[in-house]
Design an enzyme around this catalytic site. Structure first.
Site, PDB file in Angstrom:
ATOM      1  N   ARG A  53      26.303  18.310 -17.452  1.00  0.00           N
ATOM      2  CA  ARG A  53      25.642  19.663 -17.813  1.00  0.00           C
ATOM      3  C   ARG A  53      24.317  19.715 -17.071  1.00  0.00           C
ATOM      4  NH1 ARG A  53      25.439  22.065 -23.653  1.00  0.00           N
ATOM      5  NH2 ARG A  53      23.691  20.350 -23.814  1.00  0.00           N
ATOM      6  N   ARG A 106       9.706  26.133  -2.792  1.00  0.00           N
ATOM      7  CA  ARG A 106       9.858  25.335  -1.922  1.00  0.00           C
ATOM      8  C   ARG A 106       8.460  24.429  -1.772  1.00  0.00           C
ATOM      9  NH1 ARG A 106      10.892  29.971   2.644  1.00  0.00           N
ATOM     10  NH2 ARG A 106       9.080  30.753   1.111  1.00  0.00           N
ATOM     11  N   LYS A 151      20.475  25.121 -18.651  1.00  0.00           N
ATOM     12  CA  LYS A 151      19.619  24.697 -19.855  1.00  0.00           C
ATOM     13  C   LYS A 151      18.203  24.515 -19.341  1.00  0.00           C
ATOM     14  CE  LYS A 151      20.349  21.828 -23.862  1.00  0.00           C
ATOM     15  NZ  LYS A 151      19.706  22.487 -24.738  1.00  0.00           N
ATOM     16  N   GLU A 184      24.885  33.594 -30.011  1.00  0.00           N
ATOM     17  CA  GLU A 184      24.753  32.270 -30.446  1.00  0.00           C
ATOM     18  C   GLU A 184      23.634  32.025 -31.281  1.00  0.00           C
ATOM     19  OE1 GLU A 184      23.987  29.382 -27.240  1.00  0.00           O
ATOM     20  OE2 GLU A 184      22.715  30.806 -26.081  1.00  0.00           O
TER      21      GLU A 184
END
Ligand code: PXG
Length: 290
Positions: A53, A106, A151, A184
């Site tokens: 993940r 960058r 995440k 959630e």
């Protein structure tokens, strides 16, 4: 003093000596990704899933992790071994690295890898008695802004929701999505049980939780499960509500916005899944090399 040990770009440090640059874009812009992993009984639970993940989060924000998955897993295992801890919490993170005072990624040429190995305690004995929650007024960041499966190091939206819970004397905050469906909690996925069926929303508006997937597996063959959207009224009328996360584990929710869920006590399905979850985490996982 904080227990544990910290890995930063290949070196190990005592927690009090673990420092990163103020020019790191992880600090300046929340530009980076993280994971939260637990280890129990000298084994790391679902290590491969967390590493996968983490790489997937990084790839979704165009961040190249300077280690292979195998090297990352092995750094996590070695760091945990050096901590000497048998039970604890791991927080691997990858930041964009040092850049200038502009947000162009960058300019950051070298991402930084940090692995914090320490301990965590959430909800105390409320795993048995249940927690209270509120429906936050702030909504879950929409998928059109940032994929909820990244995440990222930017958790301000979640912190605002958690602060609402704090202000209202509740343990947790539940997010609705932009359309008013339950998404959630601030750092956990959510489940509702009604008529023996275990419901959880699809992950279009919430994190693909590893604990969520574990609970779905544990429910298989025991309860009917449905991945379906639902609104607050469904939650308030549910027989049982519980939240799942690596940190929070499986926690019964017995009060939402001052309404008691069922009789305000953890229900039988929650207790059964919780018991089997604790058995599983204590008996499986990748052994830690001490
Ligand atoms: N949703 C969100 C938004 C999360 O951040 C979960 C669900 C549960 O996922 P897992 O894979 O852990 O079952 C999380 C978990 C902590 C902590 O220390 C945990 C998370 C984020 C911040 C802190 O408990 N992520």
């Amino acid at each position: 003093m904080v227990a544990g040990i910290v890995y930063i770009d290949g070196e190990l440090y005592k927690p009090e000596d673990a420092k990163v640059s103020v020019f790191d874009h992880g600090l300046l812009y929340g530009d980076g990704v993280f994971e939260g992993i637990r280890f129990y009984n000298s084994r790391i639970f679902k290590l491969a899933e967390h590493v996968d993940r983490m790489f997937s989060s990084a790839s979704m924000i165009g961040l190249t992790i300077p280690l292979s998955k195998e090297e990352f897993s092995s750094a996590i295992l070695t760091t945990t071994g050096k901590s000497g801890l048998k039970d604890g919490y791991l927080r691997p993170l990858v930041t964009r690295g040092i850049g200038d005072l502009g947000l162009d990624p960058r300019k950051s040429k070298k991402p930084s890898v940090v692995i914090i190995c320490s301990t965590i305690s959430l909800y105390g004995n409320k795993h048995e008695t249940g927690i209270s929650a509120i429906i936050a007024t702030v909504r879950r960041t929409p998928p059109s802004s940032i994929n909820p499966n990244v995440k990222s190091l930017n958790y301000l939206n979640n912190i605002l929701a958690k602060s609402e819970a704090n202000a209202r004397g509740a343990d947790e905050a539940i997010f609705l999505d932009q359309e008013g469906f339950v998404a959630e909690a601030s750092a956990d996925n959510i489940f509702a049980v009604k008529g023996g069926v275990v419901y959880t929303p699809p992950t279009t508006t919430n994190l693909v939780g590893i604990t969520r997937a574990t609970i779905m597996d544990l429910a298989k063959g025991h309860y009917e499960t449905k991945v379906e959207r639902f609104k607050t009224d469904f939650l308030l009328k549910a027989d049982e509500v519980f939240i799942t996360g690596t940190g929070g584990e499986v926690a019964p929710v017995v009060d939402i916005d001052g309404h008691k869920i069922a009789q305000g006590l953890p229900g039988p399905v929650t207790k059964d899944l919780q018991k089997r979850y604790f058995e599983l985490v204590r008996s499986t996982g990748v052994p830690i090399p001490y």
